[in-house]
Design a protein around this motif. Structure first.
Motif, PDB file in Angstrom:
ATOM      1  N   LEU A  34      -0.028   1.108  -7.931  1.00 53.83           N
ATOM      2  CA  LEU A  34       1.034   1.882  -7.298  1.00 53.83           C
ATOM      3  C   LEU A  34       2.019   2.387  -8.347  1.00 53.83           C
ATOM      4  O   LEU A  34       2.333   1.701  -9.310  1.00 53.83           O
ATOM      5  CB  LEU A  34       1.774   1.003  -6.281  1.00 53.83           C
ATOM      6  N   GLY A  37       5.596   3.338  -5.403  1.00 53.68           N
ATOM      7  CA  GLY A  37       5.171   3.196  -4.012  1.00 53.68           C
ATOM      8  C   GLY A  37       3.993   4.048  -3.620  1.00 53.68           C
ATOM      9  O   GLY A  37       3.472   3.889  -2.502  1.00 53.68           O
ATOM     10  N   GLN A  38       3.559   4.930  -4.462  1.00 54.76           N
ATOM     11  CA  GLN A  38       2.421   5.787  -4.170  1.00 54.76           C
ATOM     12  C   GLN A  38       1.151   5.204  -4.787  1.00 54.76           C
ATOM     13  O   GLN A  38       1.181   4.680  -5.905  1.00 54.76           O
ATOM     14  CB  GLN A  38       2.651   7.200  -4.706  1.00 54.76           C
ATOM     15  N   GLY A 104       2.380  -1.984   4.848  1.00 44.73           N
ATOM     16  CA  GLY A 104       3.466  -1.932   3.861  1.00 44.73           C
ATOM     17  C   GLY A 104       3.364  -3.070   2.862  1.00 44.73           C
ATOM     18  O   GLY A 104       2.283  -3.440   2.405  1.00 44.73           O
ATOM     19  N   THR A 105       4.511  -3.664   2.577  1.00 44.52           N
ATOM     20  CA  THR A 105       4.542  -4.761   1.609  1.00 44.52           C
ATOM     21  C   THR A 105       4.228  -6.109   2.241  1.00 44.52           C
ATOM     22  O   THR A 105       4.206  -7.131   1.553  1.00 44.52           O
ATOM     23  CB  THR A 105       5.933  -4.830   0.953  1.00 44.52           C
TER      24      THR A 105
END
Length: 307
Positions: A34, A37-38, A104-105
């Motif tokens: 990542l 975030g991408q 998500g995370t």
């Protein structure tokens, strides 16, 4: 000397940058690279991978099959009966990019919670259209396949594949257990009473049949005994008749002796008859059977006079 002072820190920084650009993925994991975030890179094969130091991060996910145990769910069946049901599911991550965007995370823990919600909705939806017999029977694979189909469809949006779903418990709610057990006991007692009644009826039939058989066998045995006894009497009479025809005088003599033996036995009995009775013919006669002279009678013992 001054050059060496600057070169050494530069080498250290360069080594740190090189080491931070390398990551290792073992055979049990998958990795995403990542950048802010991408998703920049997907690493599915085990081995070494590379990333841009300080700008890119590596997130590891499980490549193995994972298990999920749902919380107990109370469902209402088609017959308005309520059951407490829980299930066990097996699932696996198949699309890392979709999985990252969905959870998500939170990672696998977040996916477990989402899949639990999916199953909590699919189980009442399927079992609500089923009867109690279908749910409690051993052959309920069709119901589990319906739940699995819904879970697969919903799980595909999370980037996971739901491999299998199994119902592990199907129990009655606590408040209904006692009433259900009481009804089951009453049914079993009624069945036991019916079985006892049928057994008693069967026992009566067996006893009646045995009694009838005993009566039939006893009657037949008595009939055969009477027939044999009659045949024996007839044979005896025939033999006696033949003997009488051969020597009537001797026959009469032996019959008289037999009568004397029976009637003149000692005891408390008394017999009263006239002295000239035919019963004493052979006692008074001096001739035996066939006209022969009888042996002289032994003298009678003296009877003492009464005082």
């Amino acid at each position: 000397m001054m050059r060496a002072i600057y070169i050494l820190p530069a080498l250290v920084v360069l080594l740190v940058l090189v080491l931070s650009s390398v990551f290792i993925v073992d055979e049990r994991k998958k990795a995403l690279v990542l950048q802010f975030g991408q998703v920049m890179q997907v690493k599915k094969e085990p081995g070494l991978g590379f990333k841009v130091p300080l700008m890119q991060d590596v997130v590891l996910y499980e490549d193995r099959i994972l298990g999920l145990q749902t919380q107990p769910i109370e469902v209402t069946l088609l017959s308005d009966r309520r059951l407490v049901v829980d299930a066990f599911a097996r699932w696996r991550i198949v699309d890392l990019v979709e999985f990252r965007q969905s959870v998500g995370t939170g990672g696998e823990d977040r996916a477990q919670a989402l899949l639990g919600n999916i199953l909590s909705q699919a189980i009442p939806e399927v079992l609500g259209n089923a009867t109690q017999e279908q749910v409690l029977s051993q052959d309920r694979g069709a119901l589990m396949n319906q739940i699995l189909t819904i879970a697969k469809r919903e799980g595909a949006a999370l980037g996971v594949d739901v491999i299998d779903v199994r119902l592990t418990r199907t129990d009655l709610p606590e408040q209904n257990l006692e009433a259900t057990f009481a009804r089951m006991r009453a049914e079993r007692e009624r069945e036991a009473a019916d079985e006892k009644a049928r057994g008693g009826e069967a026992a009566q039939r067996v006893r009646a049949s045995a009694d009838r058989t005993v009566i039939e066998l006893t009657s037949d045995a008595r009939r055969q005994a009477e027939v044999i006894r009659g045949e024996a009497d007839a044979e005896r009479n025939r033999i006696l008749a033949e003997a009488y025809e051969r020597d009537p005088e001797f026959f009469a003599f032996t019959r008289s002796l037999s009568a004397y033996e029976v009637s003149l036995k000692g005891g408390n009995s008394s017999i009263v008859m006239q002295p000239d009775s035919e019963f004493f013919d052979y006692l008074r006669s001096d001739r035996g059977p066939g006209g022969t002279a009888a042996a002289p009678a032994a003298p009678a013992p003296a009877v003492p006079a009464a005082p």
